[in-house]
Design a protein around this motif. Structure first.
Motif, PDB file in Angstrom:
ATOM      1  N   VAL A  16       0.832  -1.078   0.047  1.00  0.00           N
ATOM      2  CA  VAL A  16       0.218  -0.013   0.099  1.00  0.00           C
ATOM      3  C   VAL A  16       0.749   1.466  -0.035  1.00  0.00           C
ATOM      4  N   LYS A  17       1.937   1.406   0.739  1.00  0.00           N
ATOM      5  CA  LYS A  17       2.708   2.234   0.754  1.00  0.00           C
ATOM      6  C   LYS A  17       4.224   1.948   1.264  1.00  0.00           C
ATOM      7  N   ASN A  18       5.028   2.593   0.712  1.00  0.00           N
ATOM      8  CA  ASN A  18       6.611   2.668   0.977  1.00  0.00           C
ATOM      9  C   ASN A  18       7.519   3.755   0.790  1.00  0.00           C
ATOM     10  N   PHE A  46      11.525   7.404   9.354  1.00  0.00           N
ATOM     11  CA  PHE A  46      10.342   7.075   8.353  1.00  0.00           C
ATOM     12  C   PHE A  46       9.067   7.605   8.900  1.00  0.00           C
ATOM     13  N   SER A  47       8.204   7.824   8.127  1.00  0.00           N
ATOM     14  CA  SER A  47       6.792   8.173   8.379  1.00  0.00           C
ATOM     15  C   SER A  47       5.707   7.832   7.170  1.00  0.00           C
ATOM     16  N   LEU A  48       4.908   6.902   7.450  1.00  0.00           N
ATOM     17  CA  LEU A  48       4.136   6.517   6.290  1.00  0.00           C
ATOM     18  C   LEU A  48       2.513   6.947   6.691  1.00  0.00           C
ATOM     19  N   THR A  49       1.784   7.512   5.959  1.00  0.00           N
ATOM     20  CA  THR A  49       0.375   7.932   6.218  1.00  0.00           C
ATOM     21  C   THR A  49      -0.353   7.151   5.033  1.00  0.00           C
ATOM     22  N   VAL A  50      -1.260   6.461   5.717  1.00  0.00           N
ATOM     23  CA  VAL A  50      -2.346   5.597   4.893  1.00  0.00           C
ATOM     24  C   VAL A  50      -3.850   5.654   5.626  1.00  0.00           C
ATOM     25  N   ASN A  94      27.551  17.412 -34.433  1.00  0.00           N
ATOM     26  CA  ASN A  94      27.711  18.009 -33.230  1.00  0.00           C
ATOM     27  C   ASN A  94      26.305  17.820 -32.466  1.00  0.00           C
ATOM     28  N   SER A  95      26.273  17.068 -31.172  1.00  0.00           N
ATOM     29  CA  SER A  95      25.072  17.017 -30.709  1.00  0.00           C
ATOM     30  C   SER A  95      25.280  17.647 -29.116  1.00  0.00           C
ATOM     31  N   ASN A  96      24.437  18.250 -28.769  1.00  0.00           N
ATOM     32  CA  ASN A  96      24.290  18.653 -27.130  1.00  0.00           C
ATOM     33  C   ASN A  96      22.842  18.614 -26.433  1.00  0.00           C
ATOM     34  N   SER A  97      22.888  18.066 -25.463  1.00  0.00           N
ATOM     35  CA  SER A  97      21.674  17.600 -24.657  1.00  0.00           C
ATOM     36  C   SER A  97      21.820  18.127 -23.324  1.00  0.00           C
ATOM     37  N   ILE A  98      20.800  18.962 -22.957  1.00  0.00           N
ATOM     38  CA  ILE A  98      21.099  19.535 -21.422  1.00  0.00           C
ATOM     39  C   ILE A  98      19.581  19.294 -20.874  1.00  0.00           C
ATOM     40  N   ASN A  99      19.734  18.829 -19.606  1.00  0.00           N
ATOM     41  CA  ASN A  99      18.454  18.758 -18.763  1.00  0.00           C
ATOM     42  C   ASN A  99      18.480  19.292 -17.304  1.00  0.00           C
ATOM     43  N   ILE A 100      17.569  19.951 -16.714  1.00  0.00           N
ATOM     44  CA  ILE A 100      17.657  20.632 -15.441  1.00  0.00           C
ATOM     45  C   ILE A 100      16.326  19.999 -14.666  1.00  0.00           C
ATOM     46  N   HIS A 101      16.489  19.410 -13.623  1.00  0.00           N
ATOM     47  CA  HIS A 101      15.233  18.955 -13.074  1.00  0.00           C
ATOM     48  C   HIS A 101      15.211  19.054 -11.772  1.00  0.00           C
ATOM     49  N   SER A 102      13.802  18.871 -11.259  1.00  0.00           N
ATOM     50  CA  SER A 102      13.742  19.119  -9.656  1.00  0.00           C
ATOM     51  C   SER A 102      12.653  18.323  -9.307  1.00  0.00           C
ATOM     52  N   LEU A 103      12.778  17.744  -8.050  1.00  0.00           N
ATOM     53  CA  LEU A 103      11.668  16.958  -7.610  1.00  0.00           C
ATOM     54  C   LEU A 103      11.071  17.238  -6.301  1.00  0.00           C
ATOM     55  N   VAL A 104      10.167  17.375  -5.793  1.00  0.00           N
ATOM     56  CA  VAL A 104       9.555  18.024  -4.440  1.00  0.00           C
ATOM     57  C   VAL A 104       8.498  17.103  -3.963  1.00  0.00           C
ATOM     58  N   LYS A 105       8.954  16.642  -2.651  1.00  0.00           N
ATOM     59  CA  LYS A 105       8.001  15.795  -2.040  1.00  0.00           C
ATOM     60  C   LYS A 105       6.925  16.788  -1.081  1.00  0.00           C
ATOM     61  N   LEU A 106       5.733  16.512  -1.325  1.00  0.00           N
ATOM     62  CA  LEU A 106       5.069  17.486  -0.771  1.00  0.00           C
ATOM     63  C   LEU A 106       4.426  17.015   0.554  1.00  0.00           C
ATOM     64  N   ASP A 107       4.284  15.877   0.845  1.00  0.00           N
ATOM     65  CA  ASP A 107       3.861  15.363   2.025  1.00  0.00           C
ATOM     66  C   ASP A 107       4.441  13.755   2.220  1.00  0.00           C
ATOM     67  N   SER A 108       3.841  13.112   3.492  1.00  0.00           N
ATOM     68  CA  SER A 108       4.589  11.793   3.615  1.00  0.00           C
ATOM     69  C   SER A 108       3.710  10.852   2.728  1.00  0.00           C
ATOM     70  N   SER A 109       2.516  11.147   2.130  1.00  0.00           N
ATOM     71  CA  SER A 109       1.755  10.200   1.706  1.00  0.00           C
ATOM     72  C   SER A 109       2.143   9.962   0.237  1.00  0.00           C
ATOM     73  N   ASP A 132      -0.389  12.224  -7.094  1.00  0.00           N
ATOM     74  CA  ASP A 132      -1.352  12.679  -6.003  1.00  0.00           C
ATOM     75  C   ASP A 132      -2.061  11.563  -5.298  1.00  0.00           C
ATOM     76  N   PRO A 133      -1.634  10.775  -4.492  1.00  0.00           N
ATOM     77  CA  PRO A 133      -2.269   9.714  -4.009  1.00  0.00           C
ATOM     78  C   PRO A 133      -3.323   9.981  -3.057  1.00  0.00           C
ATOM     79  N   LEU A 134      -4.608   9.977  -3.645  1.00  0.00           N
ATOM     80  CA  LEU A 134      -5.857  10.465  -2.870  1.00  0.00           C
ATOM     81  C   LEU A 134      -6.178   9.128  -1.894  1.00  0.00           C
ATOM     82  N   LYS A 135      -7.247   9.251  -1.245  1.00  0.00           N
ATOM     83  CA  LYS A 135      -7.881   8.069  -0.369  1.00  0.00           C
ATOM     84  C   LYS A 135      -8.429   7.139  -1.353  1.00  0.00           C
TER      85      LYS A 135
END
Length: 805
Positions: free
Chosen positions: A57-59, A68-72, A364-379, A438-441
């Protein structure tokens, strides 16, 4: 116009931000801290909650303090602590209210023993509901090669004639780390040759991609996953390989990886130099003459490539990073063409044509990636951003000399022609996307948006040099500009129904605008279309041994940039290719049923329907004897496929995966082109075998074989092909030194031979691309596996790599 596209894109993204404000339902949570017996926190170990029917269900992974903190949703669960697939702790808990488990102690000895036991059994090929995962880093046959070599031995994939297809189906698109590579033909092949197999972790064959992926790729996607730095370590490697086909090719490079606490960094460089031979033969039967053409190619490779990446955890919930992949490629082709023209009535040689051509590129080839990951809550709610830029700059110089002669080799009057082409191709692609989980109920949702802008410029100047003085030919020169812009939205929901059923529905919407401008022909073509791409997945798990699934998806294949260029590109006075600015996308509906038994027997039944199919069929002028390829939307196709895969793993020293495909394909011509459609059966069989030779597991071997029966591809009937490959790997100096020896296509049977009929003219060709070769490679790795043993003595590196992807 571009501002309008950007405004549309910004509106799409802004709308998504409002969607993220989902309601939070009443739930319970369990928290705790994992430590070893010396009271030291254990970071990045997996904690998971399972329902009463053993469904996860959650990991999540523990943080730097081992917490750790798991909300279910409220209920009774089984809490487990797992590392590399082995359970180290288990406890049943009743989550009708919040629970604090305080400190959980794990034995370090137990953890190390579990790690050793699991690592030794890692599979080369893994099966999932919607994809096949080929672990390239465990394959001997891929050692010391490039991405093309790895794709050639990837299950269900065929690489031939500069195209990547799925066995029994159509073309697939290619991604690098979930990012679409918008190239095709020679450009795509040359780009993939810059990626070394030593840098590839796995290749995913995704037959029916979820809605979050681009809709491009009629039969699905090939996703090449590159390696990341291992947790709490630094290491470096040096690698070298020698490949002998008709000619020799060498490759040399090195890499450095570093990961410590919040910082992760990797880089590598590689240089490839060498050449190979290619032979293509054609037979064209006109009403009065037969032309037999032979093209002998000497293809030179000169590639310098590099990759670098940086990730940094600003906090436990926010990670940012950047990645660069670039190359300097100078491919060169010398071609010697011979044509024998025979009189059909007398069976005697009428005349001869000899041509010499040289093709030189600076790519000539050039590939550039900028990324960001934000965890909004423990769910598990999170949001990720990606900004990407890709540039391909290709300078082309091509020349040819042609001499017509009588059968006695006497030159014909006016039979000498020579010309030179010079120009460039410049592609710039910008994209931005946002993905939200977005894992809803009551349902697990994911949704997002993407905006994409591309600009392409072609400029080619043609000079007639027959008199020794270059004369500009405006009617055979070419200036072409093309732009394409796409805005996309998607939403996907995953829901468990009862105990054994799972349903996943998705919808992707893509709005595309294109503009092609032939400056030479003063011709402008525009297009604006919006399309919907639904996906559906239904899975039923009847027991621990049996799993059934049914999925459906709609895909498209957009015409590539060079296919839209309306001008003629001449290879000699009698042969040219021509694009078509009026091309529109082709569409494919895919449906597939799958059954899995004990992870050893896999059955798949699938059907694909393609409409508005894109291709470049051959055409012949009976009077001038000119041969040309023209890009067109000209067919519809149906493909029926039965696939059976059996994995033999009963013996510790031998693992074997065996796959058989039986397919039936039909092609119907939808335009008045005097072409003939096809229909008929085909079959494919492959067996991949991995052996452990000695008790210390330091000597391993591979025997791989595949066989393709005669089959029908669009308007062509293609003869059977096969390949037998052998490989050995030796692990020396405590596994720091790896030596691999590979023999590919030992019996030289991987030769394409096809026939068709165009305008009542029989046409056949064969193409051999030097697929038989011998390669020896060496890789030496050194460094520290763990940077901070005293503070954190853990071994769950595999989970960390999965979490970083």
């Amino acid at each position: 116009m571009e501002k309008e596209y950007m405004i549309k894109g910004y509106i799409f993204i802004c709308l998504l931000f409002f969607l993220t404000a989902g309601n939070v339902y009443a739930q319970s949570h369990v928290k705790g801290q994992v430590k070893d017996l010396n009271d030291r926190p254990i970071e990045l170990i997996e904690v998971l909650l399972q329902s009463k029917d053993s469904i996860i269900v959650k990991n999540e992974l523990t943080n730097i303090d081992g917490k750790f903190s798991l909300t279910v949703e409220k209920g009774v669960y089984l809490l487990s602590i797992r590392q590399l697939g082995s359970i180290l702790y288990r406890k049943e808990i009743d989550l009708n209210q919040n629970i604090d488990l305080s400190v959980i102690k794990i034995s370090e000895t137990q953890r190390q023993l579990k790690e050793i036991a699991v690592i030794s059994k890692k599979k080369i090929i893994e099966r999932r509901v919607d994809r096949i995962i080929f672990n390239v880093e465990n394959s001997i046959s891929a050692s010391g090669g490039d991405a093309i070599d790895a794709l050639k031995i990837t299950p269900s994939i065929k690489v031939q004639n500069e195209s990547i297809t799925m066995i029994g189906k159509n073309k697939m698109s290619v991604m690098i780390d979930d990012r679409l590579i918008d190239l095709s033909g020679d450009d795509l092949i040359n780009f993939l040759k810059t990626i070394r197999t030593d840098d590839i972790k796995a290749i995913e064959v995704i037959t029916n991609p979820p809605a979050k992926y681009d809709a491009e790729g009629n039969s699905g996607l090939v996703n090449i996953k590159l390696k990341k730095a291992k947790s709490d370590s630094w290491n470096a490697s040096l690698n070298s390989s020698y490949k002998q086909s008709t000619y020799a090719t060498s490759s040399n490079g090195g890499s450095f990886n570093y990961q410590k606490k919040r910082l992760s960094f990797f880089t590598n460089l590689n240089y490839v130099n060498g050449s190979k031979r290619g032979i293509e033969q054609e037979e064209i039967i006109y009403s009065s003459q037969t032309w037999n053409n032979e093209f002998k190619r000497h293809v030179y490779t000169n590639i310098f490539s590099g990759r670098a990446g940086l990730d940094y955890k600003l906090s436990d919930n926010w990670t940012i990073g950047a990645q660069y992949l670039g190359s300097l490629n100078k491919p060169r082709t010398n071609q010697d063409d011979h044509t024998i023209i025979t009189n059909n009535a007398s069976r005697k040689v009428d005349s001869l044509i000899n041509s010499i051509s040289n093709d030189s590129k600076r790519n000539n080839s050039n590939s550039i990636n900028i990324h960001s990951l934000v965890k909004l809550d423990s769910s598990g709610k999170n949001i990720s951003f990606d900004l990407d830029y890709f540039n391909l700059n290709n300078h082309i110089d091509r020349d040819f000399q042609t001499q017509n002669s009588y059968s006695d080799f006497t030159p014909t009057p006016g039979g000498y022609k020579s010309a030179t082409n010079s120009g460039f191709q410049d592609i710039n692609i910008y994209s931005a996307k946002i993905d939200i989980t977005d894992p809803l109920k009551w349902i697990k949702l994911s949704y997002g948006a993407k905006i994409y802008f591309s600009k392409t410029n072609y400029d080619n100047n043609y000079f007639d040099t027959s008199t020794g003085v270059p004369v500009f030919q405006s009617n055979q020169s070419n200036a072409f500009q093309y732009s394409e812009n796409t805005q996309a939205l998607y939403i996907s929901g995953n829901k468990k129904l009862a105990d054994k059923w799972e349903l996943k529905l998705g919808l992707r919407v893509e709005n595309t605008q294109t503009k092609g401008n032939s400056l030479t022909l003063s011709q402008v073509n525009t297009n604006n279309y919006i399309q919907f791409f639904p996906t559906t997945y239904i899975q039923y798990t009847s027991s621990e041994n049996h799993s059934f699934s049914l999925n459906f998806g709609r895909r498209l294949a957009r015409p590539r940039y060079n296919e839209l260029n309306p001008f003629k590109v001449y290879y000699n006075p009698y042969s040219y290719t021509q694009g078509n600015p009026f091309l529109s996308p082709s569409y494919t509906n895919n449906i597939e049923f799958q059954h899995s038994y004990k992870d050893v027997l896999f059955t798949s039944l699938s059907f694909s329907n393609t409409t508005n199919g894109i291709g470049n069929p051959p055409f012949f002028n009976e009077d001038t004897k000119i041969q040309y390829l023209l890009d067109l939307n000209y067919y519809t196709a149906n493909s029926y496929n039965i696939s059976e895969t059996y994995v033999f793993n009963k013996l510790k020293w031998w693992e074997s995966e065996n796959q058989g495909n039986l397919f039936y394909k039909t092609t119907h011509i939808t335009r008045e082109l005097n072409l003939k459609g096809n229909k008929g059966f085909g079959a494919y069989f492959s067996t991949n075998n991995s052996f452990t030779i000695n008790k210390n597991k330091t000597i391993k071997g591979e025997i791989n074989f595949w066989y393709q029966t005669p089959r029908y591809e669009d308007i062509y009937k293609t003869e059977s092909t096969s390949s037998l490959d052998l490989g050995m790997k030796f692990l020396l100096l405590n596994n720091s030194l790896q030596l691999a020896v590979i023999a590919q296509d030992i019996f030289k049977n991987d030769i394409t031979k096809s026939k068709t009929v165009s305008s009542s003219i029989n046409y056949g060709f064969s193409d051999y691309n030097d697929s038989r070769y011998f390669r020896i490679s060496a890789s030496y790795k050194f460094g520290s596996r763990k940077l901070n043993l005293k503070q954190r003595n853990f071994g769950n590196e595999e989970e960390k790599r999965r979490a970083d992807q």
